[in-house]
Design an enzyme around this catalytic site. Structure first.
Site, mmCIF file in Angstrom:
data_model
loop_
_atom_site.group_PDB
_atom_site.id
_atom_site.type_symbol
_atom_site.label_atom_id
_atom_site.label_comp_id
_atom_site.label_asym_id
_atom_site.label_seq_id
_atom_site.Cartn_x
_atom_site.Cartn_y
_atom_site.Cartn_z
ATOM 1 C CE LYS A 187 -4.048 -2.002 -0.083
ATOM 2 N NZ LYS A 187 -3.717 -3.430 -0.198
HETATM 3 C C1 PLP Z 1 -9.920 -2.732 -1.575
HETATM 4 C C2 PLP Z 1 -9.292 -3.437 -0.397
HETATM 5 N N1 PLP Z 1 -9.972 -3.522 0.749
HETATM 6 C C3 PLP Z 1 -9.453 -4.122 1.831
HETATM 7 C C4 PLP Z 1 -8.208 -4.693 1.793
HETATM 8 C C5 PLP Z 1 -7.700 -5.389 2.999
HETATM 9 O O1 PLP Z 1 -6.574 -4.757 3.537
HETATM 10 P P1 PLP Z 1 -5.691 -5.476 4.633
HETATM 11 O O2 PLP Z 1 -4.774 -6.420 3.945
HETATM 12 O O3 PLP Z 1 -4.952 -4.341 5.311
HETATM 13 O O4 PLP Z 1 -6.617 -6.158 5.561
HETATM 14 C C6 PLP Z 1 -7.447 -4.623 0.625
HETATM 15 C C7 PLP Z 1 -6.116 -5.237 0.586
HETATM 16 O O5 PLP Z 1 -5.485 -5.419 -0.392
HETATM 17 C C8 PLP Z 1 -8.002 -3.988 -0.506
HETATM 18 O O6 PLP Z 1 -7.331 -3.926 -1.663
#
Ligand code: PLP
Length: 378
Positions: A187
């Site tokens: 990210k």
């Molecule tokens: C659109 C979206 N929502 C939620 C997430 C979940 O993030 P995390 O890995 O921090 O839980 C991601 C992760 O890639 C994502 O791309």
């Protein structure tokens, strides 16, 4: 031959030194660095607001979304509208409550949820809309807020990609009821794993803080300091979602350069777009009243799978965002989604390829990627 990974976090001595400091302190888990990261993230997000805002850190965006849905009181049998073009986490958190993710098709240009299709999906059971700011480009928030108001729905933004992004001059994190960010390794601000929820609502912030640590009335940090006491009470049915000071140390260093890193990605995006316009490659389109974080740079081509393989042979890592939720076997089987209900998402999925875009890509790398993309795209 060049080797260009799809993603590489931008880590300098500043990150390394702060992490070493966090380790040497001996505290390791959620403590002073996490509190400082939360405060600085809050100050950054709400700097242009004249209302008080809150930031609650946790160990992923998935956790932040779960905490947010619990804070607004999602219940079994409720329905939540999410775009089908998202990472599975957005739909998955809804299922934790025994609620149903109702999928919305997307716009061809932005790959964001198509707001003109939301009202048709609303039933008596609908409680929440979760817009996902795909790739960093904010969704049509005015229209989404208007629908939410009309039907008395909550808006919880999945801003996993949208740091820092702006919708009509407003920073993402200051619009919906609660906004959830991701600090996963790929990210735009990376702590390895991590997440943050922002809100103007003090009650939601309190509940999320409490539930990120087992529903305990006070954080471990409060209990274990010299001034603290061993006594605590469990006042809700919570989770183990707190982050650590090691992760937060990375976050503190990354937050300082979050604008600079966006500028670097913006320069790369501009270079890509000017090279692709008028070719077989369709570059991403950004609406004029918003600013994207450029977490992703997604092109559309007619030979996506072939292009992916060719670029791989040329040492260039790429990816596909996303396999739509309605195509995943578990979700298809459980919720009986019909492929034909999502024609735009299906089209976009067949054509999309995400190119590398991160601050340490240099001009040579970008030129090389452009050259190879144009050579193989059909
Ligand atoms: C659109 C979206 N929502 C939620 C997430 C979940 O993030 P995390 O890995 O921090 O839980 C991601 C992760 O890639 C994502 O791309």
């Amino acid at each position: 031959m060049k080797q260009i990974p799809f993603h590489k976090a931008y880590i300098t001595d500043e990150e390394i030194n702060l992490v070493v400091e966090a380790i040497k302190s001996g505290w390791l888990t959620m403590g002073p660095k996490t509190i400082e990261f939360e405060e600085k993230f809050r100050d950054y997000t709400f700097k242009e607001e004249n209302k008080k805002g809150y930031a609650v850190s946790c160990n992923s965006c998935t956790a932040a979304l779960h905490l947010a849905l619990k804070a607004i009181g999602l219940k079994s049998g409720d329905e939540v509208i999410v775009p089908t073009n998202t990472f599975i986490a957005t739909a998955e958190v809804v299922t934790y409550f025994g609620a149903k993710p109702v999928l919305c098709d997307i716009e061809e240009d932005t790959h964001n949820m198509d707001v003109s299709k939301i009202e048709n999906l609303i039933t008596k059971k609908t409680k929440v809309i979760i817009p996902v700011h795909f790739g960093g480009q904010p969704c049509d928030m005015d229209e989404i807020l208007k629908i939410a108001k009309k039907y008395n729905l909550y808006v919880i933004e999945d801003a996993a990609h949208a740091l820092p992004s702006k919708y009509k001059e407003k920073i993402i994190g200051t619009i919906g009821d609660i906004t959830c960010f991701s600090f996963y390794a790929t990210k735009t601000l990376s702590t390895g794993e991590g997440g943050m929820a922002t809100t103007f609502n003090e009650e939601y912030a309190k509940m999320m803080k409490c539930n990120r640590l087992h529903g305990i009335s006070r954080d471990a940090w409060d209990r274990y300091t010299i001034k603290g006491s061993w006594y605590y009470e469990v006042i809700d049915n919570g989770f183990k979602y707190n982050t650590t000071d090691i992760n937060s140390a990375l976050g503190l260093a990354q937050l300082k350069k979050v604008e600079w890193m966006r500028k670097k990605r913006d320069e790369i995006a501009k270079k890509y777009t000017s090279a692709f316009i008028g070719t077989k490659v369709t570059p991403p389109k950004i609406k004029s009243d918003r600013e994207t974080s450029w977490h992703l740079y997604v092109i559309k081509v007619n030979n996506r799978d072939e292009l992916y393989e060719k670029l791989k042979e040329e040492g260039i890592g790429t990816s596909v965002h996303f396999i739509p939720v309605h195509k995943h076997p578990y979700y298809k089987k459980t919720y009986r989604y019909k492929n034909e209900d999502y024609p735009v998402a299906n089209y976009v999925y067949e054509k999309s390829l995400s190119l590398p875009i991160y601050p340490s890509l240099d001009d040579d790398d970008v030129d090389y990627i452009i050259d190879r993309v144009l050579k193989y795209a059909k």
